[in-house]
Design a protein around this motif. Structure first.
Motif, PDB file in Angstrom:
ATOM      1  N   PHE A   5       0.897  -1.355  -0.012  1.00 54.88           N
ATOM      2  CA  PHE A   5      -0.012  -0.017  -0.016  1.00 54.88           C
ATOM      3  C   PHE A   5       0.803   1.277   0.134  1.00 54.88           C
ATOM      4  O   PHE A   5       1.685   1.454   0.809  1.00 54.88           O
ATOM      5  N   LYS A   6       0.720   2.242  -0.912  1.00 52.24           N
ATOM      6  CA  LYS A   6       1.532   3.453  -0.898  1.00 52.24           C
ATOM      7  C   LYS A   6       0.665   4.663  -0.961  1.00 52.24           C
ATOM      8  O   LYS A   6      -0.483   4.563  -1.693  1.00 52.24           O
ATOM      9  N   ARG A   7       1.046   5.852  -0.135  1.00 53.96           N
ATOM     10  CA  ARG A   7       0.172   6.910  -0.302  1.00 53.96           C
ATOM     11  C   ARG A   7       1.126   8.180  -0.298  1.00 53.96           C
ATOM     12  O   ARG A   7       2.372   7.927   0.453  1.00 53.96           O
ATOM     13  N   GLU A 131      -8.415  -4.047   2.799  1.00 56.57           N
ATOM     14  CA  GLU A 131      -7.803  -2.924   1.988  1.00 56.57           C
ATOM     15  C   GLU A 131      -8.580  -1.845   1.708  1.00 56.57           C
ATOM     16  O   GLU A 131      -8.170  -0.607   1.958  1.00 56.57           O
ATOM     17  N   PRO A 132      -9.839  -1.897   1.700  1.00 56.92           N
ATOM     18  CA  PRO A 132     -10.736  -0.626   1.814  1.00 56.92           C
ATOM     19  C   PRO A 132     -10.435   0.176   3.398  1.00 56.92           C
ATOM     20  O   PRO A 132     -10.647   1.314   3.523  1.00 56.92           O
ATOM     21  N   LYS A 133     -10.481  -0.800   4.332  1.00 54.75           N
ATOM     22  CA  LYS A 133     -10.230  -0.225   5.822  1.00 54.75           C
ATOM     23  C   LYS A 133      -8.916   0.526   5.874  1.00 54.75           C
ATOM     24  O   LYS A 133      -8.794   1.637   6.231  1.00 54.75           O
ATOM     25  N   LEU A 134      -7.677  -0.091   5.253  1.00 51.07           N
ATOM     26  CA  LEU A 134      -6.568   0.565   5.170  1.00 51.07           C
ATOM     27  C   LEU A 134      -6.624   1.902   4.384  1.00 51.07           C
ATOM     28  O   LEU A 134      -6.126   2.985   4.890  1.00 51.07           O
ATOM     29  N   LYS A 135      -7.367   2.013   3.296  1.00 53.98           N
ATOM     30  CA  LYS A 135      -7.402   2.761   2.500  1.00 53.98           C
ATOM     31  C   LYS A 135      -8.259   4.352   3.312  1.00 53.98           C
ATOM     32  O   LYS A 135      -7.628   5.495   3.171  1.00 53.98           O
ATOM     33  N   ALA A 136      -9.351   3.779   3.812  1.00 56.00           N
ATOM     34  CA  ALA A 136     -10.213   4.796   4.647  1.00 56.00           C
ATOM     35  C   ALA A 136      -9.182   5.365   5.677  1.00 56.00           C
ATOM     36  O   ALA A 136      -9.231   6.502   6.186  1.00 56.00           O
ATOM     37  N   PHE A 138      -5.975   5.916   5.773  1.00 59.98           N
ATOM     38  CA  PHE A 138      -5.144   6.933   5.252  1.00 59.98           C
ATOM     39  C   PHE A 138      -5.822   7.876   4.427  1.00 59.98           C
ATOM     40  O   PHE A 138      -5.173   9.075   4.282  1.00 59.98           O
ATOM     41  N   ASP A 139      -7.012   8.024   4.007  1.00 60.60           N
ATOM     42  CA  ASP A 139      -7.755   8.932   3.888  1.00 60.60           C
ATOM     43  C   ASP A 139      -8.082  10.111   4.761  1.00 60.60           C
ATOM     44  O   ASP A 139      -7.832  11.241   4.697  1.00 60.60           O
ATOM     45  N   LYS A 142      -4.798  11.557   5.689  1.00 63.95           N
ATOM     46  CA  LYS A 142      -4.702  12.766   4.735  1.00 63.95           C
ATOM     47  C   LYS A 142      -5.545  13.904   5.024  1.00 63.95           C
ATOM     48  O   LYS A 142      -5.076  15.112   5.017  1.00 63.95           O
TER      49      LYS A 142
END
Length: 153
Positions: A5-7, A131-136, A138-139, A142
């Motif tokens: 996962f990258k951000r 994956e959606p939880k990790l994205k949320a 980091f959203d 941000k």
């Protein structure tokens, strides 16, 4: 299976300001969604250093509290640090945080390599649960960092 996962985010602040904030373990609670129930149990009493162990609880799914222990394994002042899970919800967790001064601010990059437990079941739940939880998470991070420091478009 090993996932990545990258951000990347460009912040309108000095390298010193951003480093001071992200290298304080106490600030992890500030940039973690309240729904995660994040609470530090120990290890947040000083600025980050190599070898530091941080123990906390999170409530990632279904209201179930999980203990998580990470170690800061590498640190280069105002450049990067790495945290690795020692005990917790993942089979493997390696999170690199990079900072670099750019015109008008700082670019911050997170790179996470992780592996889920439970073999085949972990691989099945990854795309619609993990994956959606990790994205949320980091959203949210941000958005909070943008509120704190401003953002360069």
């Amino acid at each position: 299976m090993l996932y990545t996962f990258k951000r990347t985010q460009k912040l309108s602040a000095s390298l010193e300001e951003v480093w001071e904030f992200i290298s304080s373990p106490k600030n992890l609670a500030v940039i973690t969604p309240p729904s995660m129930g994040f609470k530090t149990l120990s290890g947040d009493d000083r600025q980050m250093f190599s070898g530091q162990v941080i123990h906390y609880t999170v409530t990632p799914l279904f209201g179930m509290s999980v203990e998580w222990v990470t170690e800061i394994t590498h640190l280069q002042n105002k450049e990067y640090f790495v945290d690795e899970q020692r005990f917790g919800p993942y089979k493997f967790w390696h999170h690199k945080h990079f900072l670099k001064e750019i015109p008008g601010g700082v670019i911050m990059e997170d790179i996470i390599h992780y592996k889920l437990p439970f073999g085949f079941i972990g691989r099945i739940v990854h795309p619609f649960l993990v994956e959606p939880k990790l994205k949320a998470i980091f959203d949210y991070r941000k958005t909070k960092l943008k509120e704190l420091f401003g953002e360069i478009e």
